[in-house]
Write an enzyme that holds these catalytic residues in place. Structure first.
Site, PDB file in Angstrom:
ATOM      1  N   GLU A 137       0.797  -1.233   0.000  1.00 59.78           N
ATOM      2  CA  GLU A 137       0.000   0.000   0.000  1.00 59.78           C
ATOM      3  C   GLU A 137       0.831   1.286   0.000  1.00 59.78           C
ATOM      4  O   GLU A 137       0.295   2.374   0.190  1.00 59.78           O
ATOM      5  CB  GLU A 137      -0.970   0.020   1.199  1.00 59.78           C
ATOM      6  CG  GLU A 137      -2.378  -0.422   0.825  1.00 59.78           C
ATOM      7  CD  GLU A 137      -2.590  -1.930   0.834  1.00 59.78           C
ATOM      8  OE1 GLU A 137      -1.592  -2.674   0.943  1.00 59.78           O
ATOM      9  OE2 GLU A 137      -3.736  -2.375   0.695  1.00 59.78           O
TER      10      GLU A 137
ATOM     11  N   TYR B 106       3.380   2.034   2.107  1.00 65.40           N
ATOM     12  CA  TYR B 106       3.991   2.371   3.389  1.00 65.40           C
ATOM     13  C   TYR B 106       5.491   2.021   3.359  1.00 65.40           C
ATOM     14  O   TYR B 106       6.018   1.608   2.322  1.00 65.40           O
ATOM     15  CB  TYR B 106       3.263   1.635   4.520  1.00 65.40           C
ATOM     16  CG  TYR B 106       1.832   2.090   4.712  1.00 65.40           C
ATOM     17  CD1 TYR B 106       1.546   3.386   5.132  1.00 65.40           C
ATOM     18  CD2 TYR B 106       0.754   1.236   4.467  1.00 65.40           C
ATOM     19  CE1 TYR B 106       0.219   3.810   5.312  1.00 65.40           C
ATOM     20  CE2 TYR B 106      -0.565   1.656   4.641  1.00 65.40           C
ATOM     21  CZ  TYR B 106      -0.823   2.946   5.067  1.00 65.40           C
ATOM     22  OH  TYR B 106      -2.118   3.372   5.241  1.00 65.40           O
TER      23      TYR B 106
ATOM     24  N   ARG C 135       2.215  -9.117   4.500  1.00 65.22           N
ATOM     25  CA  ARG C 135       1.311  -8.540   3.500  1.00 65.22           C
ATOM     26  C   ARG C 135       2.163  -8.083   2.319  1.00 65.22           C
ATOM     27  O   ARG C 135       2.980  -7.182   2.435  1.00 65.22           O
ATOM     28  CB  ARG C 135       0.557  -7.370   4.131  1.00 65.22           C
ATOM     29  CG  ARG C 135      -0.311  -6.592   3.179  1.00 65.22           C
ATOM     30  CD  ARG C 135      -1.767  -7.050   3.250  1.00 65.22           C
ATOM     31  NE  ARG C 135      -2.648  -5.984   2.816  1.00 65.22           N
ATOM     32  CZ  ARG C 135      -3.412  -5.275   3.635  1.00 65.22           C
ATOM     33  NH1 ARG C 135      -3.432  -5.514   4.940  1.00 65.22           N
ATOM     34  NH2 ARG C 135      -4.183  -4.327   3.164  1.00 65.22           N
TER      35      ARG C 135
ATOM     36  N   HIS D  26      -1.624   3.894  -1.802  1.00 60.20           N
ATOM     37  CA  HIS D  26      -2.659   4.896  -1.517  1.00 60.20           C
ATOM     38  C   HIS D  26      -2.659   6.028  -2.537  1.00 60.20           C
ATOM     39  O   HIS D  26      -3.669   6.692  -2.720  1.00 60.20           O
ATOM     40  CB  HIS D  26      -2.496   5.451  -0.107  1.00 60.20           C
ATOM     41  CG  HIS D  26      -2.933   4.468   0.943  1.00 60.20           C
ATOM     42  ND1 HIS D  26      -4.119   3.780   0.862  1.00 60.20           N
ATOM     43  CD2 HIS D  26      -2.337   4.038   2.076  1.00 60.20           C
ATOM     44  CE1 HIS D  26      -4.242   2.980   1.908  1.00 60.20           C
ATOM     45  NE2 HIS D  26      -3.159   3.107   2.655  1.00 60.20           N
TER      46      HIS D  26
ATOM     47  N   CYS E 227     -19.622   1.167  -0.623  1.00 62.75           N
ATOM     48  CA  CYS E 227     -19.877   2.595  -0.829  1.00 62.75           C
ATOM     49  C   CYS E 227     -18.801   3.471  -0.195  1.00 62.75           C
ATOM     50  O   CYS E 227     -18.620   4.626  -0.598  1.00 62.75           O
ATOM     51  CB  CYS E 227     -21.231   2.952  -0.234  1.00 62.75           C
ATOM     52  SG  CYS E 227     -21.304   2.737   1.561  1.00 62.75           S
TER      53      CYS E 227
ATOM     54  N   CYS F 266     -20.678   1.939   9.581  1.00 65.11           N
ATOM     55  CA  CYS F 266     -21.089   1.327   8.314  1.00 65.11           C
ATOM     56  C   CYS F 266     -22.448   1.872   7.908  1.00 65.11           C
ATOM     57  O   CYS F 266     -23.360   1.954   8.738  1.00 65.11           O
ATOM     58  CB  CYS F 266     -21.163  -0.189   8.480  1.00 65.11           C
ATOM     59  SG  CYS F 266     -21.841  -1.000   7.025  1.00 65.11           S
TER      60      CYS F 266
ATOM     61  N   GLN G 128     -34.994   4.549  -2.715  1.00 70.70           N
ATOM     62  CA  GLN G 128     -33.942   5.151  -3.558  1.00 70.70           C
ATOM     63  C   GLN G 128     -32.870   4.131  -3.954  1.00 70.70           C
ATOM     64  O   GLN G 128     -32.191   4.299  -4.958  1.00 70.70           O
ATOM     65  CB  GLN G 128     -33.279   6.313  -2.811  1.00 70.70           C
ATOM     66  CG  GLN G 128     -34.228   7.430  -2.427  1.00 70.70           C
ATOM     67  CD  GLN G 128     -34.161   8.637  -3.364  1.00 70.70           C
ATOM     68  OE1 GLN G 128     -33.203   8.821  -4.090  1.00 70.70           O
ATOM     69  NE2 GLN G 128     -35.200   9.456  -3.347  1.00 70.70           N
TER      70      GLN G 128
ATOM     71  N   VAL H  20     -50.788   4.411   2.121  1.00 70.72           N
ATOM     72  CA  VAL H  20     -51.681   4.565   3.278  1.00 70.72           C
ATOM     73  C   VAL H  20     -52.166   5.998   3.417  1.00 70.72           C
ATOM     74  O   VAL H  20     -51.491   6.945   3.000  1.00 70.72           O
ATOM     75  CB  VAL H  20     -51.013   4.152   4.615  1.00 70.72           C
ATOM     76  CG1 VAL H  20     -51.004   2.668   4.805  1.00 70.72           C
ATOM     77  CG2 VAL H  20     -49.655   4.757   4.770  1.00 70.72           C
TER      78      VAL H  20
ATOM     79  N   ARG I 200     -24.427  25.305 -10.376  1.00 61.35           N
ATOM     80  CA  ARG I 200     -24.357  26.762 -10.200  1.00 61.35           C
ATOM     81  C   ARG I 200     -23.068  27.158  -9.499  1.00 61.35           C
ATOM     82  O   ARG I 200     -22.500  28.195  -9.766  1.00 61.35           O
ATOM     83  CB  ARG I 200     -25.568  27.241  -9.391  1.00 61.35           C
ATOM     84  CG  ARG I 200     -26.895  26.970 -10.089  1.00 61.35           C
ATOM     85  CD  ARG I 200     -28.074  27.302  -9.211  1.00 61.35           C
ATOM     86  NE  ARG I 200     -28.031  26.564  -7.949  1.00 61.35           N
ATOM     87  CZ  ARG I 200     -28.946  26.649  -7.007  1.00 61.35           C
ATOM     88  NH1 ARG I 200     -29.994  27.439  -7.172  1.00 61.35           N
ATOM     89  NH2 ARG I 200     -28.836  25.951  -5.897  1.00 61.35           N
TER      90      ARG I 200
ATOM     91  N   GLU J  58     -28.628  17.546   2.873  1.00 58.69           N
ATOM     92  CA  GLU J  58     -27.542  16.602   3.149  1.00 58.69           C
ATOM     93  C   GLU J  58     -28.046  15.217   3.532  1.00 58.69           C
ATOM     94  O   GLU J  58     -27.457  14.514   4.355  1.00 58.69           O
ATOM     95  CB  GLU J  58     -26.620  17.151   4.238  1.00 58.69           C
ATOM     96  CG  GLU J  58     -25.880  18.359   3.741  1.00 58.69           C
ATOM     97  CD  GLU J  58     -25.010  19.013   4.777  1.00 58.69           C
ATOM     98  OE1 GLU J  58     -24.703  18.374   5.788  1.00 58.69           O
ATOM     99  OE2 GLU J  58     -24.656  20.176   4.558  1.00 58.69           O
TER     100      GLU J  58
ATOM    101  N   ASP K 199     -28.608  11.391   3.064  1.00 55.93           N
ATOM    102  CA  ASP K 199     -28.153  10.219   2.326  1.00 55.93           C
ATOM    103  C   ASP K 199     -28.584   8.983   3.107  1.00 55.93           C
ATOM    104  O   ASP K 199     -29.114   9.083   4.215  1.00 55.93           O
ATOM    105  CB  ASP K 199     -26.657  10.235   2.015  1.00 55.93           C
ATOM    106  CG  ASP K 199     -25.807  10.271   3.264  1.00 55.93           C
ATOM    107  OD1 ASP K 199     -26.318   9.914   4.333  1.00 55.93           O
ATOM    108  OD2 ASP K 199     -24.630  10.644   3.165  1.00 55.93           O
ATOM    109  N   ALA K 200     -28.359   7.824   2.506  1.00 50.61           N
ATOM    110  CA  ALA K 200     -28.846   6.593   3.124  1.00 50.61           C
ATOM    111  C   ALA K 200     -28.186   6.359   4.476  1.00 50.61           C
ATOM    112  O   ALA K 200     -28.798   5.770   5.371  1.00 50.61           O
ATOM    113  CB  ALA K 200     -28.583   5.419   2.189  1.00 50.61           C
TER     114      ALA K 200
END
Ligand code: NAP
Ligand code: SF4
Length: 679
Positions: free
Chosen positions: A167, A169, A217, A255, A340, A356, A414, A451, A570, A662, A664-665
């Protein structure tokens, strides 16, 4: 042998340690490391995953000395100083019968503190500090620091360590000519560049003896120019085995790489081919990693012999009980990571503790618990989007009687639109998980039912949760009602025809999603990229032959958009500023590659048959378009609220119904679970 996932769930011997299955929870920095009461919280977090059936866990990265710290703030401690505190973590995991490794990570030139070091004094593009070039004595001391940190790790209860060698490092920096310009025995030819990593493993094994697990790793592909070649990676793997490593894990991409490696647009199992290369070269076990998020895909990897174990990290934020559910034939109840990055990596990148999006309890295990309600009540949840289903599940888990009402003929809200976007097919897994769980909890689900207040009053329910979401914001300009003007719902849900030339008004998350969706060469809905690993790799210029150093190919094959698309906003600020920190660069780059145009600082004038007329400064311009798609945000939809309150029914608003700014899920699900855990 297990009936389900027989390869994945079979035991394996790693060094002298027997593991009960082939599932590793890979290292993740959660931010708990620096938090108040962080060790107790980490202990609870890891213990829950051990209880969930993971065979071997790895902690977030901890530096073996002060210079190698990631530089994440006052709370961060290098390992020898904080060793005793880690007993809280190891004791908690052991109490669950689990096994855990400490990841030793020296950040090298990625460290965000000024006392940073590297093989050569070359600043990383993602850091403001220039590293000090280590001299020979300092290199020797750093190797010793890795070895002594490992000994301390085993003394405080760890089953071994993962030595971070990828990665970008410190270890990577020694391995690659990109960052190693030394002319002594630690730089130059390959034999010298690999020496640092090999010496760390050799010296560590020398002083620990054979008992602890030494996991190395390895960067199986660096994805940056000046990285390792394929031949060097194979030789490194063999040399690490020779030096005493028990098992090799796969690291993918530095990274600073400009190629996505874990976000949603990366197909599942996209880099397994690179793990297979080293698995064929060594006799010790090898672990596959990145974008593996279901037991089926994990099983395939082991069954095919591509790797001996599978590492998943974020999937255990999404569901701590992943392995147990898979083992007991309840894979449909696994809350799947949708890649995500919104609540995990994006939180970390903005200095917050990870959690999460689909599971707000992740890293909040000591504060957000779902307990059986003292007095069971009857609740109606109106709206079957992510917030509504999360509220219904949590209420039912607490023992309340729940009725869920959804106006559409299916749950998802959504998310049903999001899953049409290339790379976001995994979003349907969230709906599958919630549907299966609602079913198990025997929640009454009423689909295709819009409903009214009358359905919810007269003592039928003790309370109503309104999760009715949002409606798209309408444009107040001349021509907004024309037939060539569509909302994003017209595009995603109604699948109305869209012309060859498109202007998109609004460049928030949904504007970007629409642009991505409309760039497809194919008919909308044909999810070309979601399983097309070869297409993904060639589009981003990944050299599968690994003949180019770093595996970065000059021969990219980008599919240009079939449509001429202009994304408008805009604001004069950078496009994509409201998207996630860890993903916006790749989303923007993908659209740019395909030829999407970005037009900022506009004032919208009118829409006519020629397209969208805008003003930029004093100049009026026409964005020629057959279709104009409006993605200008949303307004809350909560028309039942006043009637319910007048009838004396307790009403709770969550998600978009509560507020669309703002939205979001992540906010919707978090709000839903917290409310349902409380009432
Ligand atoms: P949004 O992020 O608020 O973006 C709406 C955009 O419309 C703004 O960028 C704004 O840009 C423009 N706008 C606002 N009012 C307008 C008006 N009256 N006239 C013209 N333009 C106007 O909302 P969204 O795109 O609908 O997304 C909803 C939520 O879902 C957001 O929180 C978003 O983060 C989330 N989401 C995220 C992703 C992702 O991260 N990949 C994907 C989808 C959705 P200007 O003011 O500059 O014009
Ligand atoms: Fe996966 Fe998104 Fe959860 Fe992160 S926030 S673990 S990427 S589902």
């Amino acid at each position: 042998m297990s009936d389900v996932y027989p390869n994945l769930l079979s035991p394996i011997k790693v060094g002298q340690t027997e593991l009960k299955n082939r599932v590793l929870m890979g290292s993740m920095h959660t931010g708990l490391e620096e938090a108040t009461n962080g060790y107790a919280r980490m202990g609870t977090f890891y213990a829950e995953r051990a209880r969930g059936g993971v065979a071997l866990l790895v902690t977030g990265g901890v530096s073996p000395n002060a210079q190698g710290k990631l530089g994440l703030g006052e709370g961060e401690r290098a390992f020898p100083d904080c060793a005793e505190k880690h007993r809280t973590v190891t004791n908690a995991v052991r109490a669950e019968g689990g096994k855990i490794l400490l990841q030793l990570l020296h950040a090298g030139r990625y460290s965000k503190q000024p006392d940073l070091v590297a093989p050569s004094a070359i600043r990383a593009s993602i850091n403001k500090f220039v590293p000090h070039e280590l001299n020979g004595d300092e290199i020797g001391q750093t190797i010793e620091d890795f070895a002594t940190a490992t000994v301390r790790a085993t003394e405080v209860g760890y089953d071994g360590v993962e030595l971070m060698g990828s990665e970008g490092y410190l270890v990577s920096e020694f391995l690659c000519p990109r960052t190693n310009k030394r002319e002594d025995e630690w730089g130059g030819v390959w034999e010298n560049r690999k020496r640092f990593f090999i010496e760390i493993v050799r010296r560590t094994r020398e002083i620990t003896g054979p008992a602890p697990i030494l996991m190395a790793r390895v960067s199986i592909i660096d994805l940056v120019e000046g990285g390792m070649t394929g031949a060097e990676i194979i030789d490194l793997a063999k040399s690490l085995e020779g030096a005493g490593a028990d098992i090799l894990n796969s690291g993918i991409g530095w990274h600073e790489a400009q190629i996505p490696t874990i976000m949603h647009s990366v197909p599942r199992n996209a880099f397994v081919w690179a793990t297979r290369r080293i698995n064929q070269a060594v006799s010790i076990p090898v672990i596959a990693s990145n974008r593996i998020n279901t037991p089926e895909r994990a099983e395939e990897i082991i069954a095919a012999g591509d790797a001996d174990m599978v590492s998943m990290a974020r999937p255990f934020l999404a569901d701590s009980n992943f392995v147990n559910k898979a083992a007991t034939g309840r894979a449909d109840e696994i809350n799947t990571c949708i890649a995500c990055n919104q609540a995990c990596l994006d939180n970390i990148f903005s200095g917050r503790i990870a959690t999460c999006l689909v599971n707000p309890r992740a890293c909040r295990e000591t504060e957000l618990n779902i307990e059986i309600a003292g007095k069971p009540r009857r609740y109606a949840v109106v709206g079957g989007g992510p917030g509504g289903v999360a509220a219904a599940v949590t209420l039912a888990e607490r023992g309340h009687a729940v009725s869920l009402f959804e106006a559409e003929d299916r749950l998802g809200g959504q998310f049903n639109m999001a899953q049409a976007v290339p790379g976001k097919a995994d979003y349907r897994e969230t709906t599958r998980y919630f549907s299966a769980t609602l079913n198990r909890l025997e929640v009454e689900v009423h689909l295709s039912m819009r409903v009214t207040v009358g359905d919810l009053v007269d003592g039928k329910f003790d309370g109503v949760i309104l999760a009715t979401g949002v409606v798209p914001r309408k444009m107040e300009i001349e021509g907004a009602e024309r037939a060539n003007v569509l909302s994003y719902i017209d595009v995603f849900a109604a699948r109305k025809p869209v012309g060859k030339r498109v202007a998109i008004i609004g460049a928030g998350g949904i504007g970007f999603d629409v642009a991505e969706f409309l760039t497809q060469m194919y008919e909308p809905g044909n999810l070309v990229h979601d399983s097309d690993i070869a297409g993904f790799l060639t589009e981003w210029g990944v050299d599968q032959g690994l003949t180019e150093p770093g595996g970065v190919s000059r021969n990219r094959h980008v599919m240009r958009s079939a449509r001429d698309i202009t994304l408008c906003q805009r604001s004069e600020a950078r496009f994509g500023r409201t998207l996630g920190k860890s993903t916006s660069w790749a989303i923007r780059a993908a659209l740019q590659m395909k030829g999407v145009k970005f037009l900022g600082g506009v004032a919208y004038c009118r829409i006519d048959a020629d397209g969208l007329h805008v003003q930029i400064g004093n100049e009026e311009r026409l964005v020629e378009a057959d279709t104009v798609v409006v993605c200008a945000g949303q307004e809350p939809l909560r028309d039942l609220k006043d009637g319910l309150e007048s009838a004396g029914v307790p009403v709770h608003l969550i998600g978009g119904a509560d507020g669309s700014a703002e939205l979001d899920a992540q906010r919707a699900i978090d709000q839903a679970v917290r409310l349902a855990a409380r009432i």
